[in-house]
Structures are given as structure tokens and as C-alpha cells.
Design an enzyme around this catalytic site. Structure first.
Site, PDB file in Angstrom:
ATOM      1  N   ASP A 186      36.037  73.374   1.505  1.00 20.70           N
ATOM      2  CA  ASP A 186      35.621  72.596   0.323  1.00 20.70           C
ATOM      3  C   ASP A 186      35.379  71.099   0.545  1.00 20.70           C
ATOM      4  O   ASP A 186      36.172  70.432   1.210  1.00 20.70           O
ATOM      5  CB  ASP A 186      36.713  72.637  -0.756  1.00 20.70           C
ATOM      6  CG  ASP A 186      37.281  74.004  -1.000  1.00 20.70           C
ATOM      7  OD1 ASP A 186      36.844  74.964  -0.378  1.00 20.70           O
ATOM      8  OD2 ASP A 186      38.198  74.087  -1.824  1.00 20.70           O
ATOM      9  N   GLU A 213      39.338  78.368  -9.129  1.00 23.95           N
ATOM     10  CA  GLU A 213      39.577  77.259  -8.192  1.00 23.95           C
ATOM     11  C   GLU A 213      38.634  76.094  -8.521  1.00 23.95           C
ATOM     12  O   GLU A 213      37.630  76.261  -9.204  1.00 23.95           O
ATOM     13  CB  GLU A 213      39.309  77.727  -6.744  1.00 23.95           C
ATOM     14  CG  GLU A 213      40.186  78.896  -6.316  1.00 23.95           C
ATOM     15  CD  GLU A 213      39.972  79.324  -4.852  1.00 23.95           C
ATOM     16  OE1 GLU A 213      40.965  79.619  -4.191  1.00 23.95           O
ATOM     17  OE2 GLU A 213      38.824  79.368  -4.383  1.00 23.95           O
TER      18      GLU A 213
HETATM   19  C1  FRU Z   1      38.735  76.934  -2.321  1.00 23.00           C
HETATM   20  C2  FRU Z   1      40.177  76.809  -1.881  1.00 23.00           C
HETATM   21  C3  FRU Z   1      40.940  75.897  -2.823  1.00 23.00           C
HETATM   22  C4  FRU Z   1      42.075  75.401  -1.959  1.00 23.00           C
HETATM   23  C5  FRU Z   1      41.396  75.268  -0.614  1.00 23.00           C
HETATM   24  C6  FRU Z   1      42.282  75.558   0.561  1.00 23.00           C
HETATM   25  O1  FRU Z   1      37.877  77.291  -1.306  1.00 23.00           O
HETATM   26  O2  FRU Z   1      40.773  78.076  -1.802  1.00 23.00           O
HETATM   27  O3  FRU Z   1      41.371  76.516  -4.011  1.00 23.00           O
HETATM   28  O4  FRU Z   1      42.607  74.188  -2.405  1.00 23.00           O
HETATM   29  O5  FRU Z   1      40.308  76.175  -0.617  1.00 23.00           O
HETATM   30  O6  FRU Z   1      41.651  75.251   1.750  1.00 23.00           O
END
Ligand code: FRU
Length: 506
Positions: free
Chosen positions: A56, A238
């Protein structure tokens, strides 16, 4: 006879060799893979980390002429692991300078996704009036608690920088927002909301979003919950984002982003959005329609930049150009993953429907050089591996076109009043991950077809219809660049531009 003995011997030798070596899969070491990789799929006009794993985008904030891009980063491997925040800056969201890692895991856990803001009034007291702090608000993920299946292993922490994001100090009394006992409690997106005179946080909590408010980024008060029983729920919620947009005609809506994984329209990860009202405490959706910011398979966890100056006024976005279904297996080894092109988000009306348009940012134009379009009997010739194809002047609402190379690897796409489809089942390397070789389609409510732009990088294709009223972002891994563009049904004027590499000196 001699020939017979010889061929029997040869048969025995071959069988023995196959028995000894043949059953063992040809395992390649990481070093061999890196060598093989030779940057063949290195995106040339999309951000990617120099090495190893990225997911992300995080902490996207603009400050003193720089767009900051932090990102989920694991510096020790090309698959997901203990998360850090990697860091890069840019003056145009295209050409990036890699900076050292900004946030490292500590005794409270890994550094999961979150946001960053400029605390202009020094409400947190972490800077001064003259030097407002850049504050990052992120999720601490405690891996030990997670292993023990504790419910409260995700908590929100903050860190601050007084030198334009170059060095960071974690706040002494972290966490600032403590988990009440819910497994998924993460990805805070914080904004200063002038009309409510305070900070607002949107937080993803398992199957809903929670809104919190604060005067100082440290003490947080829960205001409300939104989301149970509405929207896509094929997976965990998320990476939310909440912001207000106005149409050309002055109609206003609050836009709430929620990424879900799995449960996207093409399988795996995708980002949905809701349109509605927000009064500083509650989000009330205008309807129960599930809308997606991108109809393709590879645009996830994207959010918008904070602190874009009022005189600019754009809502600027980029996402992780991948999908959790296969993101860790894509055939790049030295690094894994890239971000989408940066996009401007615009609230637009199509007929009676309000939609979120995502248009490539203006800044891209200075990377495009128009070239004369040449065609051969079997189609248009692509002048380079980095190309933008623009189609205008359609004679109907139908377009069926393809990109292909000499090896017969091919990507086909169709735009019709009923649906938009992208077929990457024969696009090149496709067998590395679950469900990659697929035909992706989505129903649409296209009312007219004016313009199509297709951005082709070494390992991705982004299709923007009518300046981003509909978008499809898709990864592809051709074993050699696509070299032909063919329109097999429908007619349009074809223009092409070479796209220059963002890594070249400008
Ligand atoms: C989304 C996610 C988020 C989390 C991160 C962990 O892709 O799962 O919810 O904070 O990636 O790397």
C-alpha cells in the site's frame, strides 16, 4: 543392429538422466532470479521500490513543493514481511527520488498502513508554530499478539518529523488509539476538516469504518460506525479515505473509500466507494450502490494526498498496482510491485448518476511526445514499448481492440454499452499466480464514447475511458513488448505518444 544397441543405450542414458534430475523442479535461487529479471519488467513511468517488497501507498502528503509517498515496505525480501514505511518524494508525482526508510518496526510491532498530515497549527505540540510537524498516523501490528490470536494486536500510533519527512521520531506515549478487542483495527486516514474545526480519522474495523475526532492528533474520541450490511463485504475492510468533492455545477458529496480483500469485482482486492453526507460525526450514504474506483484487477489500497494547497485544489490519488491474489508471485524478483499512475479524482454526473472520475494527472503530459502513427496491413505499429494510445472520434459505442507481440501474446479489450472487458488470458507470462490468466469484465452505464487512452508500461496497461469515467488497471507480463495495435471492430482516430521514462534525467 549397431544402431539398435546404440539407440537402446541412448534410451537407458536418457531414462537414467530423467530419473536423477528430471523429477526435481528447476528451483532457481533468488540471485539467479534477480539476474534473470534484468529489470525487464521494471515499470518506466510508474513508481516502484529499488528492491524488495512493497504494498500500500501510505502517508501521502504534500509539503513545501514535495509530494511525499511512503509505502508498506519489507526491505529484506521480495514477499510481504515485517512492515516498514519506505519513502520517496517527487515534485510532479511522476519522477521520484528514493529516500531512506522512514519508519522501522519497534517493540510495539510492525508499521502497517496509515496517513500523514501537516499539523499547521501545531495542535499536537510536537513541533512549533514556525516549524509545523509532519505527523504520521499508522497502525502498529504486534506480530506476537497476532500469532497468539489475541484480539487487540492492532493499535494506532503516531510519529513526527520536523525536517520535511527526512527523519522521524516516534511519539513517547504510543499507542494513541487503543484497540477495544477487535482483530482488524487499522489503516487510519486522518484529515484536518476546517468546517468541523478538528481532525477526523476514518479507521477500517473488520467489516465497517469507524470515525474518530481529535483536537490534537493524540486524544481520539469515537463518533460513529458505518458499513455493516452495506456495500461489498466479500472480504475484510481496509484502507479508508474520506473527503468532499464538488461537481462542475456545484453539487457536493462526501466520498468514502473502502478497500476490500477479497471480494473485488475481478476477484481478490479492489477499492469501493460510497457517496453521501458527513456532518463531522456520521457518514450517511445517499444510496446502497456498490461503486468501484477502478474496474480492473490491479488498483488497491489507494488513498488521496493530504495538504494539497487550496490554490491547486485537486484531489490526487494513487493506488498499489497489484492484487493480493497473486501480488507476491508476479514474475519480478529484485523488487515486487508498482503504484498506479497518479490520478485526479473528479465528481461528475453521467445522466442522473454521480460518479467518481479518475483522470491521469496533468503532469503526465510533459512525459508524452506525440509520434506519427504508422500502420501496416495487420494493424498499427507501436513506436516503442512505452506508449500512450489515444482514440477519439468513435463512429459507434463499440470498440474491440487488441495489443500483441510477435510471439502471439495478446491482450484484448472491448468497450460496449453493456460492458467493458479486458482479456489477459494470453497476455504473456500468466501461470505464476492464482487466477491471473483471466478475462475481466464489468457492466457499465456508458452513455457515450468520446475518448480512450491506453497507457502501456513494461508490465501494466491502464485504460481511461472518457478521461477516466471508467478505468481499468491491469498487470501484464509479455515475454517481449507488445508491438501491434489492432482495432477489429468499431472505428476511431488513432494517435500515439511515446512516454519517457520517469527515471531519466529531465
Ligand atoms: C492492505 C493491508 C492493510 C495493512 C497493510 C499491511 O493491503 O492489508 O490493511 O495495513 O496491508 O501491509
Amino acid at each position: 543392429m549397431i544402431i539398435k544397441i546404440y539407440s537402446t543405450l541412448r534410451f537407458i542414458v536418457i531414462v537414467t538422466l530423467v530419473m536423477v534430475f528430471g523429477c526435481q523442479p528447476a528451483q532457481k535461487t533468488t540471485e539467479e532470479n534477480k539476474a534473470l529479471d534484468e529489470e525487464k519488467y521494471r515499470p518506466q513511468f510508474h513508481f516502484s521500490p529499488e528492491e524488495n517488497w512493497m504494498n500500500d501507498p501510505n502517508g501521502m502528503v504534500y509539503y513545501e513543493g514535495e509530494y511525499h509517498l511512503f509505502y508498506q515496505y519489507y526491505p529484506d525480501s521480495n514477499v510481504w514481511g515485517p512492515m516498514h514505511w519506505g519513502h520517496a518524494v517527487s515534485t510532479d508525482m511522476m519522477n521520484w527520488e528514493h529516500l531512506p526508510i522512514a519508519l522501522y518496526p519497534d517493540e510495539l510491532g510492525y508499521i502497517f498502513s496509515g496517513s500523514a498530515v501537516i499539523d499547521w497549527n501545531n495542535t499536537s505540540g510536537l513541533g512549533t508554530e514556525d516549524n509545523p510537524p509532519m505527523v504520521a498516523i499508522f497502525t502498529y501490528h504486534d506480530p506476537v499478539g497476532a500469532d497468539k490470536k489475541s484480539l487487540d494486536h492492532q493499535n494506532q500510533g503516531i510519529a513526527y518529523s520536523l525536517d520535511k519527512g527526512r527523519t522521524w521520531t516516534k511519539y513517547d506515549n504510543n499507542p494513541v488509539l487503543v484497540n477495544p478487542g477487535i482483530t482488524d483495527f487499522r489503516d487510519p486516514k486522518v484529515s484536518w476538516m476546517e468546517e468541523f474545526d478538528g481532525w477526523v480519522m476514518a479507521l477500517a474495523v473488520k467489516d465497517h469504518i469507524e470515525f474518530y475526532t481529535s483536537d490534537d492528533l493524540i486524544e481520539w474520541t469515537k463518533e460513529s460506525e458505518f458499513g455493516q450490511g452495506i456495500g461489498g463485504h466479500g472480504g475484510v475492510w481496509e484502507c479508508p479515505d474520506l473527503f468532499k468533492l464538488k461537481t462542475e455545477d456545484g453539487e457536493e458529496r462526501w466520498v468514502l473509500f473502502v478497500s476490500i480483500n477479497p471480494g473485488g469485482p475481478q476477484g481478490g482486492s479492489a477499492t469501493q466507494y460510497f457517496l453521501g453526507e458527513f456532518d463531522g460525526s456520521n457518514f450517511v450514504p445517499q444510496d446502497s450502490v456498490t461503486r468501484w474506483i477502478d474496474l480492473g484487477a490491479d488498483n488497491y489500497a489507494g488513498v488521496t494526498w493530504s495538504d494539497i494547497p487550496a490554490e491547486d485544489g485537486r484531489q490526487l490519488f494513487l493506488g498499489w498496482m497489484s492484487n493480493w491474489d497473486y501480488g507476491q508471485e508476479v514474475p519480478t524478483y529484485k523488487w515486487r510491485s508498482a503504484m498506479t499512475l497518479p490520478r485526479e479524482l473528479i465528481l461528475t454526473k453521467i445522466g442522473e448518476e454521480l460518479i467518481l472520475q479518475s483522470k491521469p494527472v496533468e503532469e503526465i503530459k510533459s512525459y508524452l511526445t506525440a509520434v506519427e502513427t504508422t500502420s501496416e496491413e495487420d494493424g498499427y505499429v507501436l513506436p516503442d514499448e512505452l506508449v500512450m494510445i489515444e482514440l477519439n472520434g468513435f463512429d459507434a459505442m463499440n470498440l474491440k481492440a487488441s495489443l500483441s507481440n510477435e510471439k502471439g501474446e495478446k491482450v484484448g479489450f472491448t468497450i460496449s454499452p453493456e460492458s467493458i472487458a479486458f482479456d489477459r488470458s494470453s497476455s504473456g507470462q500468466t501461470d505464476f499466480g492464482k487466477g491471473f490468466a483471466a478475462m475481466h469484465s464489468y457492466e457499465n452505464f456508458l452513455e457515450d464514447l468520446r475518448k480512450v487512452q491506453i497507457y502501456i508500461d513494461r508490465a501494466s496497461i491502464e485504460i481511461f475511458i472518457n478521461d477516466g469515467e471508467f478505468v481499468m488497471t491491469e498487470l501484464v507480463f509479455p515475454t517481449q513488448p507488445y508491438s501491434k495495435f489492432v482495432i477489429s471492430s468499431g472505428n476511431a482516430e488513432v494517435k500515439m505518444a511515446k512516454v519517457s521514462s520517469i527515471w531519466d534525467e529531465k
